[in-house]
Design a protein around this motif. Structure first.
Motif, PDB file in Angstrom:
ATOM      1  N   VAL A  20      75.191  35.219  54.666  1.00  0.00           N
ATOM      2  CA  VAL A  20      76.515  35.405  54.059  1.00  0.00           C
ATOM      3  C   VAL A  20      77.539  35.768  55.134  1.00  0.00           C
ATOM      4  CG1 VAL A  20      77.869  36.866  52.495  1.00  0.00           C
ATOM      5  CG2 VAL A  20      75.647  35.991  51.767  1.00  0.00           C
ATOM      6  N   GLU A  21      77.129  36.649  56.030  1.00  0.00           N
ATOM      7  CA  GLU A  21      77.996  37.064  57.146  1.00  0.00           C
ATOM      8  C   GLU A  21      78.396  35.841  57.985  1.00  0.00           C
ATOM      9  OE1 GLU A  21      76.829  39.258  61.160  1.00  0.00           O
ATOM     10  OE2 GLU A  21      76.265  40.444  59.414  1.00  0.00           O
ATOM     11  N   THR A  22      77.426  34.960  58.234  1.00  0.00           N
ATOM     12  CA  THR A  22      77.693  33.753  59.018  1.00  0.00           C
ATOM     13  C   THR A  22      78.675  32.832  58.291  1.00  0.00           C
ATOM     14  OG1 THR A  22      75.496  33.859  60.021  1.00  0.00           O
ATOM     15  CG2 THR A  22      76.626  31.732  60.121  1.00  0.00           C
ATOM     16  N   LEU A  23      78.439  32.630  56.986  1.00  0.00           N
ATOM     17  CA  LEU A  23      79.330  31.760  56.211  1.00  0.00           C
ATOM     18  C   LEU A  23      80.742  32.325  56.148  1.00  0.00           C
ATOM     19  CD1 LEU A  23      76.899  30.767  53.287  1.00  0.00           C
ATOM     20  CD2 LEU A  23      77.610  29.363  55.241  1.00  0.00           C
ATOM     21  N   LYS A  24      80.842  33.652  56.210  1.00  0.00           N
ATOM     22  CA  LYS A  24      82.166  34.296  56.145  1.00  0.00           C
ATOM     23  C   LYS A  24      82.946  34.195  57.458  1.00  0.00           C
ATOM     24  CE  LYS A  24      81.775  37.538  52.323  1.00  0.00           C
ATOM     25  NZ  LYS A  24      81.530  38.895  51.836  1.00  0.00           N
ATOM     26  N   LYS A  25      82.232  33.936  58.552  1.00  0.00           N
ATOM     27  CA  LYS A  25      82.934  33.953  59.837  1.00  0.00           C
ATOM     28  C   LYS A  25      83.204  32.568  60.437  1.00  0.00           C
ATOM     29  CE  LYS A  25      79.043  34.450  63.079  1.00  0.00           C
ATOM     30  NZ  LYS A  25      78.278  35.353  63.942  1.00  0.00           N
ATOM     31  N   VAL A  26      82.543  31.535  59.906  1.00  0.00           N
ATOM     32  CA  VAL A  26      82.744  30.211  60.501  1.00  0.00           C
ATOM     33  C   VAL A  26      84.094  29.606  60.119  1.00  0.00           C
ATOM     34  CG1 VAL A  26      80.286  29.667  60.693  1.00  0.00           C
ATOM     35  CG2 VAL A  26      81.540  29.051  58.603  1.00  0.00           C
ATOM     36  N   ASP A  27      84.487  28.583  60.879  1.00  0.00           N
ATOM     37  CA  ASP A  27      85.755  27.909  60.610  1.00  0.00           C
ATOM     38  C   ASP A  27      85.610  26.815  59.551  1.00  0.00           C
ATOM     39  OD1 ASP A  27      87.347  29.269  62.680  1.00  0.00           O
ATOM     40  OD2 ASP A  27      86.024  28.229  64.084  1.00  0.00           O
ATOM     41  N   LEU A  28      84.413  26.253  59.476  1.00  0.00           N
ATOM     42  CA  LEU A  28      84.194  25.130  58.554  1.00  0.00           C
ATOM     43  C   LEU A  28      82.763  25.180  58.023  1.00  0.00           C
ATOM     44  CD1 LEU A  28      85.215  22.173  57.582  1.00  0.00           C
ATOM     45  CD2 LEU A  28      83.882  21.337  59.529  1.00  0.00           C
ATOM     46  N   ILE A  29      82.599  24.827  56.752  1.00  0.00           N
ATOM     47  CA  ILE A  29      81.255  24.742  56.187  1.00  0.00           C
ATOM     48  C   ILE A  29      80.999  23.298  55.780  1.00  0.00           C
ATOM     49  CG2 ILE A  29      79.694  25.484  54.331  1.00  0.00           C
ATOM     50  CD1 ILE A  29      81.287  28.123  54.212  1.00  0.00           C
ATOM     51  N   ALA A  30      79.974  22.718  56.380  1.00  0.00           N
ATOM     52  CA  ALA A  30      79.580  21.357  56.020  1.00  0.00           C
ATOM     53  C   ALA A  30      78.452  21.471  55.003  1.00  0.00           C
ATOM     54  CB  ALA A  30      79.108  20.595  57.255  1.00  0.00           C
ATOM     55  N   CYS A  31      78.668  20.883  53.822  1.00  0.00           N
ATOM     56  CA  CYS A  31      77.666  21.008  52.757  1.00  0.00           C
ATOM     57  C   CYS A  31      77.415  19.657  52.095  1.00  0.00           C
ATOM     58  CB  CYS A  31      78.112  22.031  51.735  1.00  0.00           C
ATOM     59  SG  CYS A  31      79.772  21.763  51.100  1.00  0.00           S
ATOM     60  N   GLU A  32      76.270  19.548  51.442  1.00  0.00           N
ATOM     61  CA  GLU A  32      75.929  18.276  50.795  1.00  0.00           C
ATOM     62  C   GLU A  32      76.925  17.958  49.689  1.00  0.00           C
ATOM     63  OE1 GLU A  32      71.562  17.100  50.179  1.00  0.00           O
ATOM     64  OE2 GLU A  32      71.493  19.294  50.258  1.00  0.00           O
ATOM     65  N   ASP A  33      77.055  18.901  48.750  1.00  0.00           N
ATOM     66  CA  ASP A  33      77.923  18.706  47.591  1.00  0.00           C
ATOM     67  C   ASP A  33      78.839  19.917  47.485  1.00  0.00           C
ATOM     68  OD1 ASP A  33      78.972  18.817  44.927  1.00  0.00           O
ATOM     69  OD2 ASP A  33      77.455  17.387  44.290  1.00  0.00           O
ATOM     70  N   THR A  34      80.132  19.687  47.653  1.00  0.00           N
ATOM     71  CA  THR A  34      81.079  20.817  47.666  1.00  0.00           C
ATOM     72  C   THR A  34      81.086  21.569  46.335  1.00  0.00           C
ATOM     73  OG1 THR A  34      82.877  19.316  47.052  1.00  0.00           O
ATOM     74  CG2 THR A  34      82.573  19.773  49.408  1.00  0.00           C
ATOM     75  N   ARG A  35      80.804  20.892  45.236  1.00  0.00           N
ATOM     76  CA  ARG A  35      80.787  21.590  43.932  1.00  0.00           C
ATOM     77  C   ARG A  35      79.576  22.513  43.835  1.00  0.00           C
ATOM     78  NH1 ARG A  35      81.213  16.320  40.412  1.00  0.00           N
ATOM     79  NH2 ARG A  35      79.835  15.800  42.162  1.00  0.00           N
ATOM     80  N   THR A  36      78.418  22.000  44.258  1.00  0.00           N
ATOM     81  CA  THR A  36      77.192  22.810  44.222  1.00  0.00           C
ATOM     82  C   THR A  36      77.342  24.045  45.110  1.00  0.00           C
ATOM     83  OG1 THR A  36      75.858  20.825  43.868  1.00  0.00           O
ATOM     84  CG2 THR A  36      74.693  22.791  44.645  1.00  0.00           C
ATOM     85  N   SER A  37      77.758  23.829  46.352  1.00  0.00           N
ATOM     86  CA  SER A  37      77.902  24.959  47.276  1.00  0.00           C
ATOM     87  C   SER A  37      79.057  25.857  46.853  1.00  0.00           C
ATOM     88  CB  SER A  37      78.129  24.446  48.698  1.00  0.00           C
ATOM     89  OG  SER A  37      76.955  23.800  49.156  1.00  0.00           O
ATOM     90  N   GLY A  38      80.025  25.274  46.144  1.00  0.00           N
ATOM     91  CA  GLY A  38      81.158  26.063  45.670  1.00  0.00           C
ATOM     92  C   GLY A  38      80.724  27.222  44.791  1.00  0.00           C
TER      93      GLY A  38
END
Lengths: 84, 84
Positions: A20-38
């Motif tokens: 969670v800490e990593t996801l909070k600090k990055v500039d961009l998140i590359a994910c398979e499905d933006t709705r699922t990861s949303g």
């Protein structure tokens, strides 16, 4: 810097503090499905630019991610569930 | 109820939200070494009765844990690192 981040399989609580800490600090998140990861990102109040990236993504997407990295930005790669 | 909880191997951030939530709600935490687990528990502000339980523990320790469970109390079993 590219981070490979494992996400929960079924229970949103099954993610580590460091992930969670990593996801909070990055500039961009590359994910398979933006709705699922949303759903996951919203649960942990993470608001970051998302880029859909999956097995059918073209070279242009890879170029986009590489451009971010070459600029010194940070990117996290996640899949819908589990480890990418 | 007995919970088997996986703990970090090396980085304290490598524990899930659900694991911390579980450790925060149980009545007793059975751990291999109370000093080792104490570092993790202190990091997450978890104050619970601890019981040392490891491969050399005698039957009395098992009885103590069983008594807790039979009374309807909750126990989490953790090891120094990883999954018990």
């Amino acid at each position: 810097m590219l981070y490979i981040v494992a996400t929960p399989i079924g229970n949103l609580g099954d993610i580590t503090y460091r992930a969670v800490e990593t996801l909070k600090k990055v500039d961009l998140i590359a994910c398979e499905d933006t709705r699922t990861s949303g759903v996951l990102l919203k649960h942990y109040d993470i608001e970051k630019p998302l880029l859909s990236y999956h097995s059918h993504s073209g070279v242009a997407k890879v170029d986009k991610i590489m451009k971010y990295l070459q600029e010194g930005k940070t990117v996290a790669l996640i899949s819908d569930a589990g480890t990418p």
